[in-house]
Design a protein around this motif. Structure first.
Motif, PDB file in Angstrom:
ATOM      1  N   GLY A   1      41.491   4.724  -8.822  1.00 20.39           N
ATOM      2  CA  GLY A   1      41.151   6.017  -8.125  1.00 20.39           C
ATOM      3  C   GLY A   1      41.501   6.455  -6.613  1.00 20.39           C
ATOM      4  N   GLY A   2      40.660   5.513  -5.942  1.00 16.97           N
ATOM      5  CA  GLY A   2      40.240   6.319  -4.289  1.00 16.97           C
ATOM      6  C   GLY A   2      42.388   6.247  -3.317  1.00 16.97           C
ATOM      7  N   ASP A   3      42.925   5.363  -4.549  1.00 18.69           N
ATOM      8  CA  ASP A   3      44.356   4.966  -3.550  1.00 18.69           C
ATOM      9  C   ASP A   3      44.941   6.322  -4.405  1.00 18.69           C
ATOM     10  OD1 ASP A   3      43.634   2.191  -2.390  1.00 18.69           O
ATOM     11  OD2 ASP A   3      44.740   1.443  -4.498  1.00 18.69           O
ATOM     12  N   ASN A   4      45.019   6.847  -5.329  1.00 20.42           N
ATOM     13  CA  ASN A   4      45.320   7.648  -5.475  1.00 20.42           C
ATOM     14  C   ASN A   4      44.854   9.257  -4.451  1.00 20.42           C
ATOM     15  OD1 ASN A   4      46.444   6.781  -7.807  1.00 20.42           O
ATOM     16  ND2 ASN A   4      45.095   8.084  -9.050  1.00 20.42           N
ATOM     17  N   VAL A   5      44.287   9.268  -4.334  1.00 25.23           N
ATOM     18  CA  VAL A   5      43.591   9.878  -3.004  1.00 25.23           C
ATOM     19  C   VAL A   5      44.041   9.815  -1.282  1.00 25.23           C
ATOM     20  CG1 VAL A   5      41.228  11.354  -1.940  1.00 25.23           C
ATOM     21  CG2 VAL A   5      41.261  10.360  -4.448  1.00 25.23           C
ATOM     22  N   VAL A   6      43.941   8.778  -1.035  1.00 23.92           N
ATOM     23  CA  VAL A   6      44.359   8.722   0.104  1.00 23.92           C
ATOM     24  C   VAL A   6      45.874   9.147  -0.442  1.00 23.92           C
ATOM     25  CG1 VAL A   6      45.183   6.454   1.659  1.00 23.92           C
ATOM     26  CG2 VAL A   6      42.927   6.165   0.318  1.00 23.92           C
ATOM     27  N   HIS A   7      46.645   8.282  -1.022  1.00 25.66           N
ATOM     28  CA  HIS A   7      48.536   8.943  -1.524  1.00 25.66           C
ATOM     29  C   HIS A   7      48.985  10.532  -1.370  1.00 25.66           C
ATOM     30  CE1 HIS A   7      51.748   7.633  -3.892  1.00 25.66           C
ATOM     31  NE2 HIS A   7      52.374   9.167  -3.728  1.00 25.66           N
ATOM     32  N   LEU A   8      47.479  10.600  -2.107  1.00 23.66           N
ATOM     33  CA  LEU A   8      48.439  12.602  -1.696  1.00 23.66           C
ATOM     34  C   LEU A   8      48.045  13.330  -0.237  1.00 23.66           C
ATOM     35  CD1 LEU A   8      46.625  13.809  -5.109  1.00 23.66           C
ATOM     36  CD2 LEU A   8      48.936  13.747  -4.073  1.00 23.66           C
ATOM     37  N   MET A   9      46.564  12.201   0.177  1.00 21.63           N
ATOM     38  CA  MET A   9      46.243  12.312   1.239  1.00 21.63           C
ATOM     39  C   MET A   9      46.863  12.232   2.465  1.00 21.63           C
ATOM     40  SD  MET A   9      44.025  15.083   1.460  1.00 21.63           S
ATOM     41  CE  MET A   9      42.660  15.390  -0.233  1.00 21.63           C
ATOM     42  N   ALA A  10      47.715  11.170   2.665  1.00 22.75           N
ATOM     43  CA  ALA A  10      48.870  11.067   3.355  1.00 22.75           C
ATOM     44  C   ALA A  10      49.858  11.528   3.531  1.00 22.75           C
ATOM     45  CB  ALA A  10      49.595   9.128   2.712  1.00 22.75           C
ATOM     46  N   ILE A  11      50.194  12.434   2.922  1.00 24.08           N
ATOM     47  CA  ILE A  11      51.512  13.160   2.721  1.00 24.08           C
ATOM     48  C   ILE A  11      51.108  14.280   2.755  1.00 24.08           C
ATOM     49  CG2 ILE A  11      53.160  14.439   0.968  1.00 24.08           C
ATOM     50  CD1 ILE A  11      52.563  11.814  -0.726  1.00 24.08           C
ATOM     51  N   TYR A  12      50.075  15.346   2.917  1.00 23.91           N
ATOM     52  CA  TYR A  12      49.293  16.493   3.577  1.00 23.91           C
ATOM     53  C   TYR A  12      49.292  15.934   4.507  1.00 23.91           C
ATOM     54  CZ  TYR A  12      48.199  17.366  -1.506  1.00 23.91           C
ATOM     55  OH  TYR A  12      48.268  17.087  -2.663  1.00 23.91           O
ATOM     56  N   LEU A  13      48.542  15.428   5.314  1.00 25.08           N
ATOM     57  CA  LEU A  13      48.660  14.857   6.807  1.00 25.08           C
ATOM     58  C   LEU A  13      49.575  14.913   7.568  1.00 25.08           C
ATOM     59  CD1 LEU A  13      45.963  11.925   7.286  1.00 25.08           C
ATOM     60  CD2 LEU A  13      45.606  14.330   7.129  1.00 25.08           C
ATOM     61  N   VAL A  14      50.819  14.839   7.104  1.00 26.50           N
ATOM     62  CA  VAL A  14      52.372  14.786   7.326  1.00 26.50           C
ATOM     63  C   VAL A  14      52.685  16.340   7.746  1.00 26.50           C
ATOM     64  CG1 VAL A  14      54.872  14.975   7.921  1.00 26.50           C
ATOM     65  CG2 VAL A  14      53.203  12.715   6.861  1.00 26.50           C
ATOM     66  N   LEU A  15      51.661  17.399   7.212  1.00 28.62           N
ATOM     67  CA  LEU A  15      52.580  18.926   7.328  1.00 28.62           C
ATOM     68  C   LEU A  15      50.925  19.527   8.240  1.00 28.62           C
ATOM     69  CD1 LEU A  15      53.617  19.804   3.566  1.00 28.62           C
ATOM     70  CD2 LEU A  15      54.751  19.299   6.264  1.00 28.62           C
ATOM     71  N   THR A  16      49.917  18.890   8.673  1.00 20.18           N
ATOM     72  CA  THR A  16      48.518  19.284   9.776  1.00 20.18           C
ATOM     73  C   THR A  16      48.668  18.907  11.138  1.00 20.18           C
ATOM     74  OG1 THR A  16      47.054  17.812   9.284  1.00 20.18           O
ATOM     75  CG2 THR A  16      47.593  19.127   7.377  1.00 20.18           C
TER      76      THR A  16
END
Length: 457
Positions: free
Chosen positions: A156-171
């Motif tokens: 489950g931790g990989d799924n969170v990292v997966h999503l946050m890696a995309i979000y960080l690009v936009l911040t």
């Protein structure tokens, strides 16, 4: 000779002494329209949550960096040429689900090693905030590539990292606690002294190098079957050229202000999405647990404590599992905390208390169940709700500790009259005093073009 005092006018204008006239207020000064205007001004004038976004950036970059380092001896078996989920199977899966992975471009071992090392280096650079916009994109590409290569190797931790890696690009996650913020602060200091900003060579070079790579991948169909990833990458690359051109030829123009507004809106919207994502994770986890019979009778925690796979410390697991009361309290407490957390956001004090409980819960999962990277990912996600006052205090403590450590190291130049203060080669202090509660000159709260808002940093 005496200087005559200024004479007062003979007939001064009468000053009104009665009550002021109550006329209609200007539109937007109060009422619902005024609140909307203030809210719009708030979300467009600045990138909110600079410390929270910085902690999220550092936390997720550190999580994946340590994961890649730990799996370095086993990388070939997990994601490389020796994986049981070999390259042909991965190719068939990515063709079916249209997932993106640069490891699917070729099955060469040299290519795999290059991607793995690049992902590792991008995680380290993102953690320290060096050229954040560039390395955040490279970090996202590396995370998606490695995880989509062998999707059955994670948790489950990989799924969170997966999503946050995309979000960080936009911040704009490098406003504080980053090398980008320090570079922006130095340029601001030079501008205050009437000096031109330091010439940036690395940023344009990175932009020029990444352009042909992106164009080739797009033409060869190597960006997966989805539409959003090529669109996002091209928008980021083109925006880098726009930022560079505007900053060079019209740094104080309306287009420059418009770019800042768009960047702030994107950052604030993404930060809201991250918060909603964390709440959704806990809400779904809690409500699904309620439906399970083992969670209802309070014995769910007993079973993982007796599995060899989840017992890195068997003696500690046996002590905890032997107490039926402790197992029941922790089982029910986990469900209550996860279900209640989204509702506590309306009360700051209760939210902070529950946040501490959840962080302690994940620390216990890392210790008792042997899932350190899952716990690190969830704690990094929880950090988006940490209070700013605590983060500012934490940054100040870290800065003070770093100064004390550097003052004890031999060979550092000192500022005359201030022993123990490290300086640059030109005699300027390496770290100025704390300004505005932001923990020092290396931690500015940037409102404008600094802090890594473009692809080239």
């Amino acid at each position: 000779m005496t200087i005559p005092s200024p004479q007062t006018p003979r007939n001064p204008a009468p000053q009104p002494t009665g009550p002021r006239s109550t006329g209609p207020r200007p539109h937007g000064a109060g009422g619902p329209g005024g609140g909307l205007a203030r809210g719009l001004q708030r979300v467009t004038a600045a990138a909110l949550g600079p410390y929270q976004s910085a902690v999220v950036r550092i936390g997720f970059a550190a999580t994946y960096l340590f994961f890649l380092l730990r799996e370095l001896p086993h990388r070939h078996e997990l994601y490389g040429p020796d994986s049981p989920w070999h390259w042909d199977l991965a190719r068939q899966l990515t063709d079916g689900n249209e997932a993106f992975s640069v490891l699917m471009w070729t099955d060469s071992t040299v290519w795999f090693e290059a991607v793995y090392v690049l992902t590792l280096l991008s995680a380290a650079a993102l953690m320290v905030g060096w050229r954040t916009r560039t390395v955040s994109v490279l970090f996202m590409v590396g995370v998606l590539s490695v995880q989509n290569r062998s999707i059955f190797m994670g948790d489950g931790g990989d799924n969170v990292v997966h999503l946050m890696a995309i979000y960080l690009v936009l911040t704009r996650c490098a406003q504080v606690w980053s090398l980008d913020a320090r570079r922006a602060a130095r340029n601001a200091q030079r501008a205050a002294e009437g000096l031109p900003p330091l010439r940036d060579i690395v940023g344009p070079v990175l932009w020029v190098l990444l352009g042909p790579v992106l164009a080739t991948a797009t033409l060869m169909g190597g960006l997966g079957g989805t539409w959003w990833l090529p669109t996002l990458l091209w928008i980021l690359w083109l925006s880098a050229a726009t930022w560079w051109a505007v900053n060079r030829w019209a740094p104080r123009s309306e287009p420059r202000t418009l770019l800042d507004v768009l960047a702030n809106l994107t950052h604030n919207a993404t930060l809201a999405v991250i918060m909603a994502e964390v709440c959704l994770i806990y809400a779904t986890a809690g409500w699904y647990k309620i439906q399970g019979s083992r969670w209802q009778d309070g014995t769910a925690l007993y079973y993982p404590l007796n599995l060899d796979y989840f017992t890195p410390w068997p003696a500690l697991s046996d002590i905890l599992g032997a107490s039926g009361l402790m197992v029941m309290v922790l089982t029910y407490g986990t469900v209550i905390v996860q279900v209640a957390f989204p509702f506590t956001l309306f009360n700051r004090r209760v939210k902070n208390v529950l946040l501490v409980v959840m962080i302690c819960e994940h620390a216990g999962i890392a210790l008792l169940l042997g899932l350190p990277f899952f716990s690190m990912a969830m704690i990094a996600a929880d950090a988006v709700f940490l209070p700013t006052a605590f983060l500012v205090w934490l940054g100040t403590r870290a800065t003070t500790g770093r100064r004390r450590l550097l003052s004890r190291l031999p060979g550092l130049s000192r500022t005359p009259g201030k022993p123990g203060t490290p300086t640059h080669a030109d005699g300027r202090p390496a770290d100025g005093p704390a300004q505005g509660g932001h923990g020092g000159r290396d931690e500015p709260r940037l409102q404008g073009g600094g802090g890594g808002h473009t692809l080239v940093g």
